[in-house]
Structure formats: structure tokens, C-alpha cells
Design a protein around this motif. Sequence first.
Motif, PDB file in Angstrom:
ATOM      1  N   LEU A  76      19.817 -32.550  21.585  1.00 45.76           N
ATOM      2  CA  LEU A  76      18.998 -31.339  21.404  1.00 45.76           C
ATOM      3  C   LEU A  76      17.748 -32.085  21.128  1.00 45.76           C
ATOM      4  O   LEU A  76      17.235 -32.365  20.102  1.00 45.76           O
ATOM      5  CB  LEU A  76      19.353 -30.306  20.587  1.00 45.76           C
ATOM      6  CG  LEU A  76      20.649 -29.467  20.753  1.00 45.76           C
ATOM      7  CD1 LEU A  76      20.724 -28.389  19.837  1.00 45.76           C
ATOM      8  CD2 LEU A  76      20.403 -29.029  22.095  1.00 45.76           C
ATOM      9  N   ALA A 126      19.909 -27.336  14.844  1.00 46.60           N
ATOM     10  CA  ALA A 126      20.581 -26.261  15.511  1.00 46.60           C
ATOM     11  C   ALA A 126      21.001 -24.929  14.860  1.00 46.60           C
ATOM     12  O   ALA A 126      21.564 -24.119  15.177  1.00 46.60           O
ATOM     13  CB  ALA A 126      21.795 -26.811  16.321  1.00 46.60           C
ATOM     14  N   LEU A 236      14.703 -26.404  28.565  1.00 41.14           N
ATOM     15  CA  LEU A 236      15.778 -26.411  27.719  1.00 41.14           C
ATOM     16  C   LEU A 236      16.259 -25.284  27.059  1.00 41.14           C
ATOM     17  O   LEU A 236      15.202 -24.576  26.543  1.00 41.14           O
ATOM     18  CB  LEU A 236      15.740 -27.625  26.753  1.00 41.14           C
ATOM     19  CG  LEU A 236      16.687 -27.635  25.683  1.00 41.14           C
ATOM     20  CD1 LEU A 236      17.978 -28.010  26.279  1.00 41.14           C
ATOM     21  CD2 LEU A 236      16.588 -28.610  24.528  1.00 41.14           C
ATOM     22  N   LYS A 237      17.409 -24.814  27.131  1.00 44.14           N
ATOM     23  CA  LYS A 237      17.882 -23.526  26.177  1.00 44.14           C
ATOM     24  C   LYS A 237      19.079 -24.158  25.842  1.00 44.14           C
ATOM     25  O   LYS A 237      20.087 -24.705  26.359  1.00 44.14           O
ATOM     26  CB  LYS A 237      18.124 -22.611  27.256  1.00 44.14           C
ATOM     27  CG  LYS A 237      17.000 -21.712  27.898  1.00 44.14           C
ATOM     28  CD  LYS A 237      17.325 -20.569  28.507  1.00 44.14           C
ATOM     29  CE  LYS A 237      16.082 -20.011  29.001  1.00 44.14           C
ATOM     30  NZ  LYS A 237      16.547 -18.498  29.902  1.00 44.14           N
ATOM     31  N   TYR A 238      19.533 -23.657  24.472  1.00 48.74           N
ATOM     32  CA  TYR A 238      20.812 -24.030  23.906  1.00 48.74           C
ATOM     33  C   TYR A 238      21.230 -22.870  23.260  1.00 48.74           C
ATOM     34  O   TYR A 238      20.495 -21.826  22.832  1.00 48.74           O
ATOM     35  CB  TYR A 238      20.589 -25.134  22.927  1.00 48.74           C
ATOM     36  CG  TYR A 238      19.685 -25.219  21.941  1.00 48.74           C
ATOM     37  CD1 TYR A 238      20.233 -24.581  20.359  1.00 48.74           C
ATOM     38  CD2 TYR A 238      18.452 -25.419  21.917  1.00 48.74           C
ATOM     39  CE1 TYR A 238      19.177 -24.689  19.506  1.00 48.74           C
ATOM     40  CE2 TYR A 238      17.683 -25.223  20.694  1.00 48.74           C
ATOM     41  CZ  TYR A 238      17.978 -24.892  19.481  1.00 48.74           C
ATOM     42  OH  TYR A 238      17.215 -24.692  18.526  1.00 48.74           O
ATOM     43  N   CYS A 239      22.511 -22.888  23.223  1.00 45.96           N
ATOM     44  CA  CYS A 239      23.376 -21.630  22.685  1.00 45.96           C
ATOM     45  C   CYS A 239      24.289 -22.040  21.273  1.00 45.96           C
ATOM     46  O   CYS A 239      24.781 -23.026  21.645  1.00 45.96           O
ATOM     47  CB  CYS A 239      24.165 -20.765  23.667  1.00 45.96           C
ATOM     48  SG  CYS A 239      25.209 -19.414  23.345  1.00 45.96           S
ATOM     49  N   THR A 258      25.930 -25.043  22.900  1.00 43.17           N
ATOM     50  CA  THR A 258      26.022 -25.573  24.476  1.00 43.17           C
ATOM     51  C   THR A 258      24.575 -25.590  24.835  1.00 43.17           C
ATOM     52  O   THR A 258      23.739 -24.775  24.027  1.00 43.17           O
ATOM     53  CB  THR A 258      26.952 -24.594  25.317  1.00 43.17           C
ATOM     54  OG1 THR A 258      26.276 -23.353  25.213  1.00 43.17           O
ATOM     55  CG2 THR A 258      28.349 -24.726  25.177  1.00 43.17           C
ATOM     56  N   SER A 259      24.376 -26.223  25.931  1.00 41.02           N
ATOM     57  CA  SER A 259      22.978 -26.042  26.307  1.00 41.02           C
ATOM     58  C   SER A 259      22.886 -26.219  27.949  1.00 41.02           C
ATOM     59  O   SER A 259      23.702 -26.085  28.589  1.00 41.02           O
ATOM     60  CB  SER A 259      22.146 -27.200  25.804  1.00 41.02           C
ATOM     61  OG  SER A 259      22.555 -28.602  26.489  1.00 41.02           O
ATOM     62  N   THR A 260      21.472 -26.219  28.394  1.00 42.82           N
ATOM     63  CA  THR A 260      21.399 -26.193  29.917  1.00 42.82           C
ATOM     64  C   THR A 260      22.003 -27.851  30.427  1.00 42.82           C
ATOM     65  O   THR A 260      22.339 -27.640  31.661  1.00 42.82           O
ATOM     66  CB  THR A 260      19.847 -26.007  30.167  1.00 42.82           C
ATOM     67  OG1 THR A 260      19.151 -26.667  29.403  1.00 42.82           O
ATOM     68  CG2 THR A 260      19.777 -24.595  30.297  1.00 42.82           C
ATOM     69  N   PRO A 266      24.622 -21.237  29.355  1.00 39.52           N
ATOM     70  CA  PRO A 266      25.125 -21.975  28.188  1.00 39.52           C
ATOM     71  C   PRO A 266      26.132 -20.814  27.316  1.00 39.52           C
ATOM     72  O   PRO A 266      27.021 -21.322  26.730  1.00 39.52           O
ATOM     73  CB  PRO A 266      23.820 -22.289  27.451  1.00 39.52           C
ATOM     74  CG  PRO A 266      22.752 -22.395  28.342  1.00 39.52           C
ATOM     75  CD  PRO A 266      23.023 -21.573  29.491  1.00 39.52           C
TER      76      PRO A 266
END
Length: 775
Positions: A76, A126, A236-239, A258-260, A266
Motif C-alpha cells: 500500500l 491501513a 489505487l483503491k484498497y479494502c 485487498t487492493s486493486t 477489492p
Amino acid sequence: MHTRKIFNAILFFLNISIGSVAYAQMPELPGSAYNLVLKAPVTTWDEALPLGNGLMGGLLWGEKNIVRLSLDRGDLWDERTNGEKEWWKKYTYQKGADMIAQKKFTTVASWWDEAYRGVSPTKLPAGRIELKFPDGEEVKEFELMEATAEGITRFSSGAIMNALYSATDPVALLSIKGVTLQDLELLSPMDVYRQNAKGDGGPSSGGSVRKLGYPEALKGKTENAQWYIQEAAEGLKYCVYIETKKNGKETLLAFTITSTADGKDPLLSARQRVANALKNGYQSMRKPHVKWWTAFWQKSSVNIPDTAIQKQYNLVQYFYGAASRLNAPPMPLQGVWTADNGALPPWKGDYHNDLNTQMTYMAYQQSGRYNEGASYLNFLWDRRDFFRDFARDFYGTAGLACPGVMSYSGQPLGGWGQYSMSPTMSAWSAHLFYLHWLYTADDTFLKEKAYPWSSEVGACMLGLLKKDNNGLLKLPLSSSPEIFDDSPKAWLEPNSNYDLMSLKMLFLSLKEMAAEMGKTMEARKWSDAALALGDFHTKDDGTLLLDAKYELTNSHRHLSNIIGIYPFNLITSEGGKKDEQMIQASMKNWDNLGTRSWVGYSFSWMSCLRARLGDGETAVKNLDIFVKAFILRNGFHVNGDQTKSGYSGFTYRPFTLEGNFLASQAVHEMLLQSWSATAGEVHKGIIRVFPAMPKKWANASFTNLRAEGGFKVSAVWKNNKAVSFSITAAHPRKVRIKDNFNGATPKWSVKGVTKTGDVYEVKMSKGQKLVAQFD
């Protein structure tokens, strides 16, 4: 009857002897007595219990009826460049050299420092999970079960929460028994920022996460699940997703990040991972996890009679398994334990190649954790196209170069350009490829990765080096980390001893690797280049200088001007009168300057260096100080003296990991060494068993530590003497063993052992074991 007594006595002594050897052949899992145990309350993230599986990391902490788990994922990153994009193409190395020649230091500083002054690029936190239990319930302690890599939270009522970051799946689990979970809250980094009265992170931090300018995280919730999706930068996206499930009297939680990078959706990826984990349950997920960690610990083990150092050693080896995996991001400054205080990590949580990454990956070779070490080598290998572009665009050369300070993508971050933009940082990084080959003796790795990557660094260096009036190869610019900080004085006269040593070690290692592959012409080229660099700069008494003019006259944290002693064995205790003079004079100078400006890693680095010189007493003294004053209660290395005992003038708190790994390597250096006194020559390494043992380590042993040449070595030390050792060959090869046994003669298990001077030699076949025992 008399005969039977003699026979029984013989059997008794044989059993002791055989038992000693057998004991040294069985790697041990970490004993529970050395587990990390933290009494509650734990009120800050950097003293928390560290968990991880290479990709993800977690910090377990809390107080009263609140338990927190700080979250991290290694890849990340916000990669937005501060200032002009690809600024290194405009403000090139040659332009910088031209400006330095005109003494326009401020101009160069503005070019090469600007990128580092921004919020990004930076590693990203995160968020956090907070678990609330009923009023009256109270956390008693946290324990890291190192053998199985599980975190245990114990409550005053006897209730227990188990936690693991699966070693085989990108998911983590919590199992709660004996107490009811009253509330669960998932916090985004901005939520954490709002919880903290100060979110700026203090010294060395990039400031609060608010400065990133991200939109608020999109949150979702069902009866049993919570998640947030954070839109970051540049697509970028993260979950972060967590879900709970009741299994009788157990409350099970599973979560993931998770991420892209995992796919377009994600959230969908996260749900699938968590659903699978909940379906299998904690015990089912635990079985392959424990199997992985058992295999990890069975690579090697060490036993020393010092609880504090043994505990630190085990913990640091655990860090390799928790924070560095073959197919996961390698460890930056803080590994997978990014700051959880509403702020960005110290020094951007980046990859510093002027010491930090190299020293972080200095302790895996001897412990045989090759996959964990290969994480960083693969990272460098996979970015070679970018590094080639960087060499061409910034240095104007062929070959490749990795920036001295870089982001996850490999882009240069600048900052203190004397070091962040120094080409010789790439030479030091190449040394890790060389060491990996030396210890594994893997010719495929040599041909496919070690020599190709390192030789391209060599091509870049040769493109920069020009002959001076004396015919010696010189760089346009020179420095010595991190002497004189970022002042104009930090531009030393080329070549500084640091640059000289880094270049000479690179060229000699390339000579050795080329010769091993039968590339005679290339070996000669590298040999000639090493010779054309000239001698090291010294005073008349042998003291190693900073460059041709300047002497180190003040205490300093970075042992850069003596790097040729360690980790490069260019100046050795077996190198003759000239080397001995340089060593003695330089050590006296460093001792006289004192430790006022040292930080934590300085002590563990000096411990390694002193052990390499055979000085076990000074080695353990420095290691003792490190463990006493420069680690937090969870074992993390912090830069400043936390005891304020005067070991250092620095007392600040930011943590980085390289000091930990150097401490682990110092233990290796005291127990086993295998270097060659003639760098650049093929197959000249000599095994030294117990080469730097302090008297207080009267009884010790190690199992399956690795030596150069692919050898596994095990040994037992009792009453300050070697009792037995064994060496197993991974390849057909001659083994050389230093006679440092104080007059004792080993009894060999094989015939044909010869002795030349003070070195035993014997040819071994693949898989053969050589055993030596002493009366």
C-alpha cells in the motif's frame, strides 16, 4: 565385574560424545520461555505484539476491556511524486556535479531534496480494528507464540483470544473463547487520525494522513461484517473487510486487506477470502499455518546462555517469516508494521539503500532463510527495467542503478542528495546478490540473477568512473553516509573510502562470479577495475580516513568509512601487517570518538564488526548495550537510547528494523564465520567455528547454520571450549576449516583431512557429513 565397569564407562563417554553431536543436529523450535510476553496495558502501537505473513501485518495491543489490532499491507503506497514528475531526468547527476564544482550547493540541494519534502511518495497505514469487551473484563497480557506465530490475548477472567496471520492464505483470524465480544469497530486511517489529539507523528514523520487529501473511506456494514474502501491515488483503491461468526462458545473473526493489485473489485476479493476462512474455521486454517512455521524454524537454530540476546535473536528470525516472504513485498524501514497514530510513517516507511535495506537482509544467509531473503532480491530484479532507465536518464550510463532512497515502485525519492542519489548504493545492494550466491552455492541463481544484475551495476559504475592524472578511477561526486549530514561539507573528495570500498567490493565480487562461470575475459576486466581504484585512504598510522583529506573527528552513527572491514571483508584480521595496522588504528580512533552520536544500529553493527575481528568481548558488550537501551519492550529497534543512560546523545523514539537484524547477525558472527581473506578469488572461504566467543557464553550450540559454499554447520561449545562440530556439504567441494581450537586436535569422522598452516582441508561429496570431536 571389572571388565563390565570399564565397558559401561566407555559406553557412558560414548553416549555423551554422540549425544553432543546429535544435540547439535536437531534444529529446535523457539522455546516458550523466550516468547514475547507483554503485560497489559499496552497503550501505544509501536510497543504492540507484531504479527504478519509477509503481505499483511498486524500489531496487537490494548488496555482494560479494549483490544486493538493495527493493520498494514506491504504494497500500500502513494506513489505521487512531489514536485516535477521524473525530475531526475532534468536534474541529472552530471548537472549536479557541474554545480558542485562551482560550489552551487544550494542549487543542487533544491533539485535533489524537493521530492522528499512532500507528503508523498509514502507507505500507507491501513487502519485499525477495535474490539470492546464487557465492562469489568480486563486484558491481562499479550503473548507471541513464536513457534506457531500466534498471538494470544489473555483476560483477567481466564478468557482467551487467539490470533494468526495465515502463513498460507492472505487472511487473518481471531478466535475468542470465554468472553462475549460486545462491540467491533473498524477504523480507517482518517478515523484513527481523528481519535488522536496529535496526528502529526512527531519527528521524522511525514505528518498526518489528512495531508494525503484522500476522500473519506466508503464504509459498509451488515449484521456480521464491516468494511471500508479507501480511494487513494493514481487509481489505487484498497479494502479492509472483517466478518464474524459464532461457533458454539467461540466467536470467530476473519479479515483481510485487498487492493486493486488483486483485481478490479477489492471488496469482492475480500469477501471471498474471508468467507473461505470462516467456512474452514480457526483450527483448520491453523494446521497448514503451523506446518509452514515448523518448516521455517527447522531451517536452523541457535542456543546461547544469555536470555535477553537469545530472546532478541529468536524474535528477529521470526520477523523474517512474519514480514518477508518469497512472493510478497520486502521489508522497508518498518516492515509490515506501519505507524498507527493517525500519521504517516517515519521517513516515509521507504527503502533506504544507504544502510537500512542492506542490513535488514544481512542475517538471513547464515540462518538459511533463503526464501525470505530472496523477497528483496526478487524485488530488485523485477524492477531492473526501471533501474536501467534510471541509470540512463540520471547517470547517463549503460547498465542499471537502484536509487539510494526509493519507493515501492523503485522511483527515487531524493532527500540529502549526497546519499539518496549516490551511485554506490547500488554497489552495496549488489553485494546481497553476491552473498546469496556465496551461501547457497546455487550456480543457476549465479547465472540467471546474481551476475546479470550485479554486472549491470558494474557497467553503470564503469560508465561514471574516469581516470585522474594518476591513472586512478574516480567518480564525479563522492560522499560517505551520512557524514556531515546534508551540508556542503558532505561532498567529499572523490573517491571517499566508503565509495572506494563499495566499488572495490563490487568489482572483486564480479571478478569472482565471472571466474566461477568461466568468463575469463570479464573476470580480468573486473579485476583491472578493482586495481585501478587504488588503495584506501589512511593516515600514516593506518587510520582509515573519510577521503584523501578528511579524518573522522567526531562520533558518528554510520560506520561508513570502515565498511571495508565489515560487511565487506576487504580489510581482514588475516590480511597481513598492513590490514592489521588499519584495523588497530581505526578501531582506536572509533573508540576515542565515543558513542555520543551513535544510534541503535551503530551498536549492533559494531558488534558484528568486532566479532568479525575475533573480538568476542567487545562484540557482546555492544550487543548488550543494544538490547538494553535501544529496543522497546516488544523488541522493535528504536534509534535513540530509551534508558537515557548516556550511551548516545539521541533519545528519540522512531523505530526501524535494520538494527534488529544486525543484532541477529552479530550472534551469527560470534558463532560461525566463513569468509575469504582474498576477496575476488573463487572458493577461498574458510569456516571458523566459534570464532568470537565471549567468556560469559561458556556453553552454547547451533544447528544447521550456513557457511559460504553451501555448507551446513552444527556445533557444541561447553566450558568455553569446542566439544564437537559437523559440516554437511550441499555440493561436491573442498571444505577449509580454521584451526582456532586453542591447541586441541579434532578427531575426524572421515579420512583424508590434511592441514596446511592453520587450515584443515578435505574434499567432500554432495550430502557428505564431516564430524569432528574433541577430547
